[in-house]
Scaffold this motif. Structure first.
Motif, mmCIF file in Angstrom:
data_model
loop_
_atom_site.group_PDB
_atom_site.id
_atom_site.type_symbol
_atom_site.label_atom_id
_atom_site.label_comp_id
_atom_site.label_asym_id
_atom_site.label_seq_id
_atom_site.Cartn_x
_atom_site.Cartn_y
_atom_site.Cartn_z
ATOM 1 N N UNK A 1 0.858 -1.184 0.000
ATOM 2 C CA UNK A 1 0.000 0.000 0.000
ATOM 3 C C UNK A 1 0.896 1.235 0.000
ATOM 4 N N UNK A 2 0.624 2.173 -0.890
ATOM 5 C CA UNK A 2 1.415 3.401 -0.937
ATOM 6 C C UNK A 2 0.488 4.603 -1.021
ATOM 7 N N UNK A 3 0.676 5.533 -0.080
ATOM 8 C CA UNK A 3 -0.158 6.740 -0.024
ATOM 9 C C UNK A 3 0.721 7.978 -0.178
ATOM 10 N N UNK A 4 0.081 9.142 -0.216
ATOM 11 C CA UNK A 4 0.808 10.402 -0.315
ATOM 12 C C UNK A 4 1.556 10.721 0.963
ATOM 13 N N UNK A 5 2.520 11.633 0.858
ATOM 14 C CA UNK A 5 3.407 11.988 1.983
ATOM 15 C C UNK A 5 2.641 12.419 3.231
ATOM 16 N N UNK B 1 3.409 1.146 10.454
ATOM 17 C CA UNK B 1 3.264 1.850 9.177
ATOM 18 C C UNK B 1 3.395 3.371 9.302
ATOM 19 N N UNK B 2 3.043 3.914 10.485
ATOM 20 C CA UNK B 2 3.048 5.366 10.639
ATOM 21 C C UNK B 2 1.947 6.040 9.859
ATOM 22 N N UNK B 3 0.938 5.278 9.459
ATOM 23 C CA UNK B 3 -0.170 5.761 8.634
ATOM 24 C C UNK B 3 -1.243 6.365 9.531
ATOM 25 N N UNK B 4 -1.585 7.619 9.291
ATOM 26 C CA UNK B 4 -2.514 8.343 10.163
ATOM 27 C C UNK B 4 -3.900 7.693 10.228
ATOM 28 N N UNK B 5 -4.284 6.899 9.227
ATOM 29 C CA UNK B 5 -5.617 6.281 9.217
ATOM 30 C C UNK B 5 -5.804 5.344 10.409
ATOM 31 N N UNK B 6 -4.712 4.859 10.981
ATOM 32 C CA UNK B 6 -4.791 3.980 12.153
ATOM 33 C C UNK B 6 -5.247 4.725 13.399
ATOM 34 N N UNK C 1 9.789 6.481 4.051
ATOM 35 C CA UNK C 1 10.848 5.741 3.364
ATOM 36 C C UNK C 1 10.575 4.243 3.398
ATOM 37 N N UNK C 2 10.116 3.744 4.551
ATOM 38 C CA UNK C 2 9.802 2.315 4.689
ATOM 39 C C UNK C 2 8.689 1.913 3.725
ATOM 40 N N UNK C 3 7.630 2.751 3.620
ATOM 41 C CA UNK C 3 6.511 2.463 2.714
ATOM 42 C C UNK C 3 6.988 2.413 1.265
#
Length: 204
Positions: A81-85, A123-128, A161-163
């Motif tokens: 999964x890849x999202x915007x910055x 993931x550091x993904x804000x959706x979480x 970077x990880x994503x």
């Protein structure tokens, strides 16, 4: 079958289908097989982040499980999964925020919520975090969207970077239209190189 034929012949295909007829599986199944059999990458783009996440957390794992039950030697497949910055936390900017001499009550609340979340996220993904709309201006102060001149080696984890590294090693990468367009405008470099693209919700 039409998607399979289009991938194999490198031709453009436009398909219209109603809600609930299984459109996602109709392109994910041949795309996954094609990527593995040809050692190539397929990019899938959706209009919404919700569909993006559904494909990664539900559709692809279910499909992969079914394929493995059908053929135990099906082999490994990597999807990403890849999202915007702006969707990823910048730990360096978060540290800068919490170390400021003057911090508002709102900033302190969101920063504290982030601190708890950081204990478990990979993931550091804000959706979480399920941030409220009123929290988004604070998030913008901590997101990777505002991270510039980052050192190549930093002490803190860089979720963006990880994503991107995961996407580089993936057979199938799921992005959204906003990121797809950004990549095209910038002339590439955001999404890993690809020759095959599926655009879901293309009417948007």
């Amino acid at each position: 079958q039409s998607v399979t034929d289009a991938l194999k012949s490198k031709k453009n295909l436009v398909v219209e289908g109603g809600t609930g007829v299984g459109k996602s599986l109709a392109y994910l199944f041949p795309a996954l097989l094609f990527a593995i059999e040809n050692n190539t990458r397929v990019v899938v783009s959706t209009n919404t982040i919700n569909l993006q996440e559904q494909i990664i957390t539900k559709d692809l794992p279910n499909l992969y499980k079914a394929l493995n039950e059908w053929s135990p030697d099906f082999g490994d497949v990597v999807f990403s999964l890849l999202k915007g910055r702006d969707n990823y936390l910048c730990v360096r900017r978060w540290i800068q925020l919490i170390n400021e001499e003057s911090i508002s009550q709102e900033e302190a609340r969101v920063a504290s919520k982030t601190m708890v979340w950081l204990q478990n996220t990979t993931s550091g993904d804000r959706s979480e975090m399920n941030l409220a709309f009123r929290d988004m201006h604070v998030w913008s102060r901590m997101s990777s969207a505002g991270a510039v001149n980052c050192p190549s080696r930093i002490q803190e984890a860089c979720f963006l970077r990880v994503a991107r590294e995961k996407a580089e090693s993936a057979d199938l990468v799921v992005v959204n239209h906003a990121l797809l367009m950004r990549d095209l405008i910038d002339g590439g470099g955001i999404i890993p190189n690809y020759d095959y693209l599926v655009i879901d919700e293309a009417h948007h």
